[in-house]
Design a protein around this motif. Sequence first.
Motif, PDB file in Angstrom:
ATOM      1  N   ASP A  35      50.789  37.755  28.021  1.00  0.00           N
ATOM      2  CA  ASP A  35      51.933  36.929  27.417  1.00  0.00           C
ATOM      3  C   ASP A  35      51.806  35.608  27.571  1.00  0.00           C
ATOM      4  O   ASP A  35      52.173  34.630  26.815  1.00  0.00           O
ATOM      5  N   SER A  36      51.324  35.048  28.706  1.00  0.00           N
ATOM      6  CA  SER A  36      51.451  33.892  29.000  1.00  0.00           C
ATOM      7  C   SER A  36      50.101  33.482  30.098  1.00  0.00           C
ATOM      8  O   SER A  36      49.705  34.155  30.544  1.00  0.00           O
ATOM      9  N   ALA A  37      49.752  32.176  30.300  1.00  0.00           N
ATOM     10  CA  ALA A  37      48.884  31.724  31.156  1.00  0.00           C
ATOM     11  C   ALA A  37      49.524  32.122  32.660  1.00  0.00           C
ATOM     12  O   ALA A  37      48.686  32.354  33.678  1.00  0.00           O
ATOM     13  N   ALA A  38      50.987  32.086  32.837  1.00  0.00           N
ATOM     14  CA  ALA A  38      51.416  32.251  34.141  1.00  0.00           C
ATOM     15  C   ALA A  38      50.979  33.879  34.489  1.00  0.00           C
ATOM     16  O   ALA A  38      50.646  34.070  35.590  1.00  0.00           O
ATOM     17  N   LEU A  95      40.785  41.888  46.848  1.00  0.00           N
ATOM     18  CA  LEU A  95      39.568  41.289  47.309  1.00  0.00           C
ATOM     19  C   LEU A  95      39.585  41.117  48.811  1.00  0.00           C
ATOM     20  O   LEU A  95      38.660  41.322  49.586  1.00  0.00           O
ATOM     21  N   ASN A  96      40.689  40.382  48.976  1.00  0.00           N
ATOM     22  CA  ASN A  96      40.773  39.565  50.495  1.00  0.00           C
ATOM     23  C   ASN A  96      41.055  41.099  51.293  1.00  0.00           C
ATOM     24  O   ASN A  96      40.458  40.858  52.505  1.00  0.00           O
ATOM     25  N   GLN A 154      45.745  36.366  41.013  1.00  0.00           N
ATOM     26  CA  GLN A 154      46.176  36.374  42.303  1.00  0.00           C
ATOM     27  C   GLN A 154      46.047  37.616  42.886  1.00  0.00           C
ATOM     28  O   GLN A 154      45.712  38.190  43.917  1.00  0.00           O
ATOM     29  N   THR A 155      46.504  38.586  41.979  1.00  0.00           N
ATOM     30  CA  THR A 155      46.633  40.333  42.504  1.00  0.00           C
ATOM     31  C   THR A 155      45.116  40.647  42.756  1.00  0.00           C
ATOM     32  O   THR A 155      45.140  41.290  43.929  1.00  0.00           O
ATOM     33  N   VAL A 156      44.384  40.291  42.044  1.00  0.00           N
ATOM     34  CA  VAL A 156      42.747  40.901  42.241  1.00  0.00           C
ATOM     35  C   VAL A 156      42.398  39.921  43.713  1.00  0.00           C
ATOM     36  O   VAL A 156      41.801  40.697  44.186  1.00  0.00           O
ATOM     37  N   TRP A 197      41.037  42.410  35.715  1.00  0.00           N
ATOM     38  CA  TRP A 197      39.783  42.068  36.156  1.00  0.00           C
ATOM     39  C   TRP A 197      39.079  40.997  35.503  1.00  0.00           C
ATOM     40  O   TRP A 197      38.506  40.210  36.071  1.00  0.00           O
ATOM     41  N   ARG A 198      39.189  41.045  34.116  1.00  0.00           N
ATOM     42  CA  ARG A 198      38.409  40.087  33.124  1.00  0.00           C
ATOM     43  C   ARG A 198      38.942  38.751  33.616  1.00  0.00           C
ATOM     44  O   ARG A 198      38.414  37.663  33.545  1.00  0.00           O
ATOM     45  N   ALA A 199      40.426  38.604  33.881  1.00  0.00           N
ATOM     46  CA  ALA A 199      41.078  37.310  34.282  1.00  0.00           C
ATOM     47  C   ALA A 199      40.398  37.088  35.450  1.00  0.00           C
ATOM     48  O   ALA A 199      39.955  35.597  35.678  1.00  0.00           O
ATOM     49  N   PHE A 200      40.416  37.794  36.477  1.00  0.00           N
ATOM     50  CA  PHE A 200      39.716  37.298  37.713  1.00  0.00           C
ATOM     51  C   PHE A 200      38.346  36.873  37.519  1.00  0.00           C
ATOM     52  O   PHE A 200      37.846  35.927  38.040  1.00  0.00           O
TER      53      PHE A 200
END
Length: 233
Positions: free
Chosen positions: A197-200, A213-214, A207-209, A167-170
């Motif tokens: 582990d990485s920016a990817a 949300l969509n 994208q998952t969040v 969630w924090r990433a989103f």
Amino acid sequence: MLSGTMAAAFRTTRWTLIHLLRDADATRRREAQDALYRTYRGPVLAYLRKKGVGAEAAEELAQSFYVKVVLGRQLFERADRSRGRLRALLCESLANYRKDDARRGRARRRLQAAVSPGGMAREQLEMIERSRNPDEAFDRSWAMGIVQRCVDKAQSHYLRIGREHTWRAFEERRFLPAANNCRPPAPAALAIELGFDSAADLNAAVQTVQKRLNLLIREETGDDYDHFRTLMG
């Protein structure tokens, strides 16, 4: 102070209760849970108060820890006498839970910071100001209200399943920059901060969040989804 024999008996009794948590009889399991709760409630509260948590907040945090960690994650059932003292397991789990609770509190405050005293996000107020007439203002307020409710649902979901970092990433890469009209932090640095582990991997989490949300927005708007998309541009 307990004598050596009494202290040994006390420790044995605690592990006896742990074993009873795995008993086939539901009544014995419940009695063991109650006994362990009575044993450790005071120490848990003492730990939290010594950490500077206020009396009322400590009571709430202790109860939450008991429900979500001790019961929800079956903390005592997973205890292994051969791997160390029960006290160490409890203290470590409590310390981690307190840190997680503090992070969740900061996340809630960041979201609240994006909301005006009137209960509308700044972006929502700006959209209303740009509206050409009351009908358009109504529609735009409706659309932004849906966004806020779905964001709240998504946040609650990820916090509930223990994936706060997702969630924090989103939040850091999408929601807060949009709400505050600012640039998002660099994904590489944010990935390190949040433990990806990485920016990817961080971008995949975002994208998952976003997909969740969509989906929530589609469910909320129903037949008005196309109208919603038009309003949001």
